[in-house]
Write an enzyme that holds these catalytic residues in place. Structure first.
Site, PDB file in Angstrom:
ATOM      1  N   PRO A  43       0.815  -1.204  -0.107  1.00 22.66           N
ATOM      2  CA  PRO A  43      -0.087   0.045  -0.051  1.00 22.66           C
ATOM      3  C   PRO A  43       0.911   1.141  -0.003  1.00 22.66           C
ATOM      4  O   PRO A  43       0.630   2.231  -0.671  1.00 22.66           O
ATOM      5  CB  PRO A  43      -0.828  -0.147   1.420  1.00 22.66           C
ATOM      6  CG  PRO A  43      -0.395  -1.330   2.021  1.00 22.66           C
ATOM      7  CD  PRO A  43       0.643  -1.890   1.018  1.00 22.66           C
ATOM      8  N   GLU A  44       1.943   1.034   0.635  1.00 19.82           N
ATOM      9  CA  GLU A  44       2.906   2.395   0.647  1.00 19.82           C
ATOM     10  C   GLU A  44       4.243   1.915   0.145  1.00 19.82           C
ATOM     11  O   GLU A  44       4.790   0.819   0.773  1.00 19.82           O
ATOM     12  CB  GLU A  44       3.020   2.981   1.994  1.00 19.82           C
ATOM     13  CG  GLU A  44       1.716   3.907   2.331  1.00 19.82           C
ATOM     14  CD  GLU A  44       1.900   4.396   3.938  1.00 19.82           C
ATOM     15  OE1 GLU A  44       2.978   4.590   4.320  1.00 19.82           O
ATOM     16  OE2 GLU A  44       0.891   4.370   4.403  1.00 19.82           O
ATOM     17  N   PRO A 230      54.896  -4.654  10.045  1.00 25.73           N
ATOM     18  CA  PRO A 230      56.095  -4.501  11.390  1.00 25.73           C
ATOM     19  C   PRO A 230      55.779  -5.789  12.487  1.00 25.73           C
ATOM     20  O   PRO A 230      56.419  -5.849  13.284  1.00 25.73           O
ATOM     21  CB  PRO A 230      55.555  -3.127  12.112  1.00 25.73           C
ATOM     22  CG  PRO A 230      54.209  -3.043  11.380  1.00 25.73           C
ATOM     23  CD  PRO A 230      53.981  -3.665  10.018  1.00 25.73           C
ATOM     24  N   ASP A 253      63.503 -13.078   7.096  1.00 34.08           N
ATOM     25  CA  ASP A 253      64.548 -12.833   7.970  1.00 34.08           C
ATOM     26  C   ASP A 253      63.932 -12.570   9.510  1.00 34.08           C
ATOM     27  O   ASP A 253      62.549 -12.655   9.674  1.00 34.08           O
ATOM     28  CB  ASP A 253      65.313 -11.704   7.399  1.00 34.08           C
ATOM     29  CG  ASP A 253      64.500 -10.722   6.543  1.00 34.08           C
ATOM     30  OD1 ASP A 253      63.903 -10.037   7.302  1.00 34.08           O
ATOM     31  OD2 ASP A 253      65.187 -10.601   5.583  1.00 34.08           O
ATOM     32  N   LYS A 275      69.253 -11.680   9.138  1.00 37.02           N
ATOM     33  CA  LYS A 275      70.444 -10.778   9.358  1.00 37.02           C
ATOM     34  C   LYS A 275      70.240 -10.104  10.787  1.00 37.02           C
ATOM     35  O   LYS A 275      69.422  -9.521  11.014  1.00 37.02           O
ATOM     36  CB  LYS A 275      70.448  -9.758   8.319  1.00 37.02           C
ATOM     37  CG  LYS A 275      70.872 -10.206   7.063  1.00 37.02           C
ATOM     38  CD  LYS A 275      70.882  -9.220   5.984  1.00 37.02           C
ATOM     39  CE  LYS A 275      69.548  -9.004   5.578  1.00 37.02           C
ATOM     40  NZ  LYS A 275      69.212  -8.155   4.175  1.00 37.02           N
ATOM     41  N   GLY A 306      60.451  -7.887   6.456  1.00 37.83           N
ATOM     42  CA  GLY A 306      59.478  -6.979   7.499  1.00 37.83           C
ATOM     43  C   GLY A 306      59.227  -5.757   7.006  1.00 37.83           C
ATOM     44  O   GLY A 306      59.972  -5.215   6.165  1.00 37.83           O
ATOM     45  N   GLY A 307      58.152  -5.143   7.446  1.00 39.67           N
ATOM     46  CA  GLY A 307      57.737  -3.851   6.824  1.00 39.67           C
ATOM     47  C   GLY A 307      57.347  -3.747   5.440  1.00 39.67           C
ATOM     48  O   GLY A 307      56.884  -4.545   5.067  1.00 39.67           O
ATOM     49  N   ILE A 311      61.573  -0.016   1.732  1.00 37.53           N
ATOM     50  CA  ILE A 311      62.068   1.081   2.643  1.00 37.53           C
ATOM     51  C   ILE A 311      63.127   0.271   3.638  1.00 37.53           C
ATOM     52  O   ILE A 311      62.825  -0.548   4.496  1.00 37.53           O
ATOM     53  CB  ILE A 311      60.847   1.537   3.577  1.00 37.53           C
ATOM     54  CG1 ILE A 311      60.022   2.252   2.619  1.00 37.53           C
ATOM     55  CG2 ILE A 311      61.349   2.599   4.815  1.00 37.53           C
ATOM     56  CD1 ILE A 311      58.727   2.867   3.291  1.00 37.53           C
ATOM     57  N   THR A 336      55.099   0.088   6.409  1.00 42.50           N
ATOM     58  CA  THR A 336      56.385   0.005   7.208  1.00 42.50           C
ATOM     59  C   THR A 336      56.460   0.515   8.421  1.00 42.50           C
ATOM     60  O   THR A 336      55.456   0.876   8.999  1.00 42.50           O
ATOM     61  CB  THR A 336      57.168   1.190   6.430  1.00 42.50           C
ATOM     62  OG1 THR A 336      58.523   1.211   6.787  1.00 42.50           O
ATOM     63  CG2 THR A 336      56.536   2.440   6.745  1.00 42.50           C
ATOM     64  N   MET A 388      66.463   1.505  12.971  1.00 44.45           N
ATOM     65  CA  MET A 388      67.872   0.789  13.013  1.00 44.45           C
ATOM     66  C   MET A 388      68.587   1.862  13.886  1.00 44.45           C
ATOM     67  O   MET A 388      69.852   2.116  13.663  1.00 44.45           O
ATOM     68  CB  MET A 388      68.704   0.546  11.849  1.00 44.45           C
ATOM     69  CG  MET A 388      68.116  -0.340  10.937  1.00 44.45           C
ATOM     70  SD  MET A 388      68.586  -0.470   9.457  1.00 44.45           S
ATOM     71  CE  MET A 388      68.065   0.558   8.413  1.00 44.45           C
ATOM     72  N   GLY A 417      56.982  -2.718  17.819  1.00 41.71           N
ATOM     73  CA  GLY A 417      55.634  -1.881  17.584  1.00 41.71           C
ATOM     74  C   GLY A 417      54.648  -2.830  16.792  1.00 41.71           C
ATOM     75  O   GLY A 417      55.203  -3.814  16.192  1.00 41.71           O
TER      76      GLY A 417
END
Ligand code: SAH
Length: 464
Positions: A43-44, A230, A253, A275, A306-307, A311, A336, A388, A417
């Site tokens: 109806p509506e 990370p 690594d 390393k 990693g990361g 970079i 990173t 580092m 982190g």
């Protein structure tokens, strides 16, 4: 099993939809996607639904209450009103006529239920909890959504186009299965998923010629240079995860966290090329050569870092060697350490009130000296991020002070982190190293310097 999953071809068939509100709208969208003829009774009717019906040519709107005769010719009925009496009536009428009926949010009144859908047409995945735990079904869907890149549909289309050709070229059913497995797990799949569908098709055709000739000749491997982020595995990209799942061998690594390594395909061979700062376990040249050798053996080689691989990760050097040797490769960026650690420490790297730029710097000092241009780093509105830098921490802070940066400049050291072991130490340039000595801080750590560090007190949200 309470329900048999089936896929319903509704193209050009009439579906009765009872209801004119937002739930009916959702169902109408679904029916529109399935190319059904929509007959809507209510109806509506809300404006959005009216627009949808106007745009969807195969539709009919009956602006009145439901009547039993509305079921005439319907292949499927969906009741989506908020009126239980009407919903029950629709259900009873449909059941009497053996027309499949779905009543939204009321499994008892249904003969069919709608699943949560992952749409990679022509590939479709339906997830159902039998109406018992719809929220859980939707969460499962979200997980699968995340696993399947949006371009999976293109891959399925490609397979569909070549299906007959493959059937003709490869007689044995098993051989055909092996062939398709290699297509879906190999380079053709990668090409299709990164949007290069024509190249993918060409690749499949080339492979098909080889397979048909049953020639065990040259196989070409590939290298995936992947950023593992990370530490927190939730920070991997979809693409990283996919390539991790299909690698034959992985070179990793120390920075790659255990929880990330757990996501690498179980059967993949693992080679540690770790390393440590003082002890370069596998010299870089050997790693470069190993990547080339493994790929030449036809392997899908995952170089997990990693990361982000570009970079301070020597990713560039590794793929240079690959390029020189004509080995195909892909690069997958990762979060990173600067992004990950700053986010999880509540230290925005830029902020309109504190820092207009940010610099990533290696703090790896040889013989306590470095070729860092300290004079460029004294601008107060610039955030500095030193990678580092644990061993050289006091040297770095002192050099900045000596070159004119305010000794009171806020500084933070983020240890491990984004992981459950994360610790954040804040102080200023003059005093940070005291805190580090007091707290027996271990690598990996990231040093962040600048006014933005003050925001940590307020924005520190991550409590491992
Ligand atoms: N390619 C990596 C960096 C490799 S250099 C990236 O993009 O993050 C190694 C340095 O990264 C470490 O010495 C440390 O400064 C930093 N780092 C990496 N992971 C980190 C983490 N989880 N916490 C703190 N620092 C980290």
């Amino acid at each position: 099993m309470e329900y048999l999953p089936l896929f319903f071809d509704l193209r050009g068939k009439t579906c009765l939809l009872v209801g004119g509100g937002s739930i009916a709208l959702r169902k109408a969208r679904l029916l529109q996607k399935a190319q059904a003829n929509i007959k809507l009774v209510a109806p509506e009717v809300c404006d959005e639904l009216k627009i949808l019906l106007r745009e969807h040519k195969a539709s009919e709107l009956l602006p009145r209450s439901y009547e039993s005769g509305d079921l005439d010719q319907a292949s499927l009925v969906i009741a989506a009103t908020n009126n239980l009496v009407v919903n029950k009536q629709v259900s009873d009428d449909a059941k009497a006529l053996n027309i499949p009926v779905n009543v939204v949010d009321n499994p008892d009144l249904c003969t069919v239920i709608t699943p949560a859908i992952i749409d990679r047409s022509p590939l479709l995945i339906a997830v159902s909890s039998g109406g018992r735990a719809p929220v859980l079904a939707r969460m499962v869907r979200a997980k699968i959504e995340a696993l399947l890149p949006s371009s999976y549909g293109q891959l399925a289309e490609l397979a569909s186009r070549l299906r007959e050709k493959v059937k003709v070229a490869i007689g044995g059913a098993d051989q055909r299965r092996y062939f398709w497995e290699s297509v879906f797990e190999g380079r053709a799949s990668e090409l299709a998923l990164s949007g290069r569908v024509d190249d993918a098709e060409q690749h499949v055709l080339n492979e098909l010629t080889k397979a048909a000739a049953a020639d065990e000749s040259e196989v070409q491997g590939e290298v995936y240079l992947v950023g593992g982020g990370p530490g927190d595995p939730d920070l991997l990209t979809f693409k990283a995860l996919r390539l991790m799942q299909q690698a034959d061998v992985v070179l990793y690594d120390r920075l790659v966290s255990d929880r990330v390594m757990e996501l690498v395909r179980r059967d993949a061979d693992r080679i540690y090329v770790g390393k440590k700062r003082s002890d370069h376990a596998v010299p870089q040249d050997n790693i470069n050569q190993l990547l080339v050798d493994l790929a030449k053996q036809g392997k899908r080689v995952l170089r997990l870092k990693g990361g982000d691989p570009f970079i301070f990760g020597r990713g560039g050097e590794e793929i240079e060697t690959l390029a020189e040797n004509g080995i195909p490769f892909q690069v997958v960026p990762g979060i990173t350490a600067a992004s990950g650690c700053s986010a999880y420490a509540g230290i925005p790297l830029t902020h309109r009130d504190y820092a207009q730029s940010v610099r990533f710097i290696t703090g790896h000092l040889k013989d306590d000296s470095t070729n860092i241009k300290w004079g460029e780093l004294t601008e107060p509105s610039q955030t500095l991020v030193f990678y580092m830098s644990l061993n050289g921490l006091s040297t770095i802070c002192q050099a900045l002070i000596d070159h004119g940066r305010d000794p009171k400049t806020p500084a933070a050291l983020v240890e491990k982190g984004t992981t459950q072991q994360q610790r954040v130490f804040t102080s200023d340039l003059a005093n940070l190293h005291h805190k580090v000595i007091e707290n027996d801080v271990r690598a990996p750590t990231l040093l962040i310097i600048g006014g933005v560090v003050d925001l940590h007190a307020k924005l520190n949200w991550f409590k491992p």
